[in-house]
Design an enzyme around this catalytic site. Structure first.
Site, short mmCIF file in Angstrom:
data_model
loop_
_atom_site.label_atom_id
_atom_site.label_comp_id
_atom_site.label_asym_id
_atom_site.label_seq_id
_atom_site.Cartn_x
_atom_site.Cartn_y
_atom_site.Cartn_z
N HIS A 88 0.83 -1.20 0.00
CA HIS A 88 0.00 0.00 0.00
C HIS A 88 0.87 1.26 0.00
O HIS A 88 1.95 1.29 0.61
CB HIS A 88 -0.92 0.02 1.22
CG HIS A 88 -2.08 -0.93 1.11
ND1 HIS A 88 -3.26 -0.58 0.49
CD2 HIS A 88 -2.23 -2.20 1.53
CE1 HIS A 88 -4.10 -1.60 0.54
NE2 HIS A 88 -3.49 -2.60 1.16
N ALA B 289 12.92 -20.14 9.26
CA ALA B 289 11.58 -19.98 9.82
C ALA B 289 11.42 -18.61 10.47
O ALA B 289 12.31 -18.12 11.17
CB ALA B 289 11.33 -21.09 10.86
N ARG C 79 18.76 -11.66 6.65
CA ARG C 79 20.11 -11.38 6.15
C ARG C 79 20.81 -12.71 5.87
O ARG C 79 20.55 -13.74 6.51
CB ARG C 79 20.92 -10.57 7.17
CG ARG C 79 21.09 -11.26 8.50
CD ARG C 79 21.80 -10.37 9.50
NE ARG C 79 22.01 -11.06 10.78
CZ ARG C 79 23.05 -11.84 11.05
NH1 ARG C 79 24.00 -12.02 10.12
NH2 ARG C 79 23.17 -12.43 12.22
N ARG D 117 25.22 -17.45 5.45
CA ARG D 117 26.23 -18.28 4.81
C ARG D 117 25.78 -18.65 3.41
O ARG D 117 24.64 -18.40 3.04
CB ARG D 117 26.54 -19.54 5.62
CG ARG D 117 25.44 -20.57 5.69
CD ARG D 117 25.88 -21.74 6.56
NE ARG D 117 24.86 -22.77 6.68
CZ ARG D 117 24.75 -23.80 5.86
NH1 ARG D 117 25.58 -23.93 4.83
NH2 ARG D 117 23.79 -24.71 6.04
#
Length: 267
Positions: free
Chosen positions: A174, A221, A241, A244
């Site tokens: 939105h 998760a 982020r 690895r």
């Protein structure tokens, strides 16, 4: 995501419904024509609630009349289909109990041998005229329980992708730059989402509009993905982020090609 974002200033759904009339708005959202609506709702009333193999078999025969399928559609009971004329199922696609597909206008395409599990919702209700709307899922994918996809900006999922339960793919945002107006009156922007081949999105993760998750990437998760994830990367956290990089499998050995004219063997 390379696709340019598309901005729609179209008013919110409640205003559109009031402008068109509630009945016309409802019918337009549910089917592609009044005649098809009558046929679809008749079949749903007769067959939607029948459980087990009997129900699956009857729906496999009857639902071919209202949706596109490369083989008998395997549809459990209490599956809700809106705009089924815009739904295409590949071979051996399985729609589990309580799945909801809303496919207007460009459609939902689900590839061969893909499972869409209990309570998942794939929703493309594009009343704002967005040009790239739709959901495209490749073959051999698994969509876990209670996953949610909003495909106004377009969602493309590759082959052999695993979405764990309660993953959300939200291909729409939105606009809210004007503080004097309610957010729902300011329009939306939609850039789309792409999930590459072989990726795994962990339980409860949220992928926001404009993001590409690369081939073979893993999203942990509960992560919230706000930017692209490279191929074979592992990303976790809020915002997600990369922590690895997975190693690519070794390339197979290369052998020189055989000669065009093998030497003659003298005996």
């Amino acid at each position: 995501m390379t696709q340019k974002g598309f901005i729609s200033r179209e008013v919110d759904a409640a205003t559109v419904a009031a402008r068109e009339g509630p009945l016309r708005y409802y019918l337009r959202g549910q089917s592609t024509s009044p005649g098809r609506y009558i046929l679809e709702q008749t079949l749903f009333a007769l067959l939607k609630d029948i459980p087990g193999l009997v129900g699956i078999g009857l729906r496999a025969l009857a639902y071919k009349l209202i949706l596109s399928s490369d083989g008998p559609p395997i549809v459990e009971d209490h599956v809700r289909l809106a705009q089924p004329a815009n739904i295409h199922l590949g071979r051996q696609v399985y729609l589990d109990h309580g799945v909801y597909l809303h496919a207007c206008p460009k459609g939902i395409f689900i590839g061969d041998r893909t499972f869409v599990m209990h309570g998942s919702e794939l929703h493309v209700y594009n009343f704002r005229g967005l040009p790239h709307s739709g959901i495209w899922i490749g073959e051999n994918c698994f969509i876990g329980e209670f996953c949610l996809m909003r495909g106004q900006g377009g969602i493309q999922i590759g082959k052999s992708v695993l979405l764990a339960p309660r993953v959300q793919l939200m291909a729409v945002e939105h606009l809210f730059e004007d503080p004097s107006r309610p957010v729902m009156e300011q329009g939306i922007v939609a850039r789309g989402i792409r999930i590459g081949d072989g990726a795994w999105i962990g339980a409860g993760a949220i992928v926001l509009d404009g993001v590409t998750v690369g081939d073979g990437a893993v999203v942990g998760a509960g992560a919230v993905v706000t930017r692209d994830i490279p191929p074979l990367a592992v990303a976790v956290g809020v915002p997600a982020r990369v922590i690895r990089q997975r190693k690519a499998p070794p390339a197979p050995p290369e052998f020189p090609p055989p000669p065009e004219h093998p030497p003659r063997l003298w005996r």
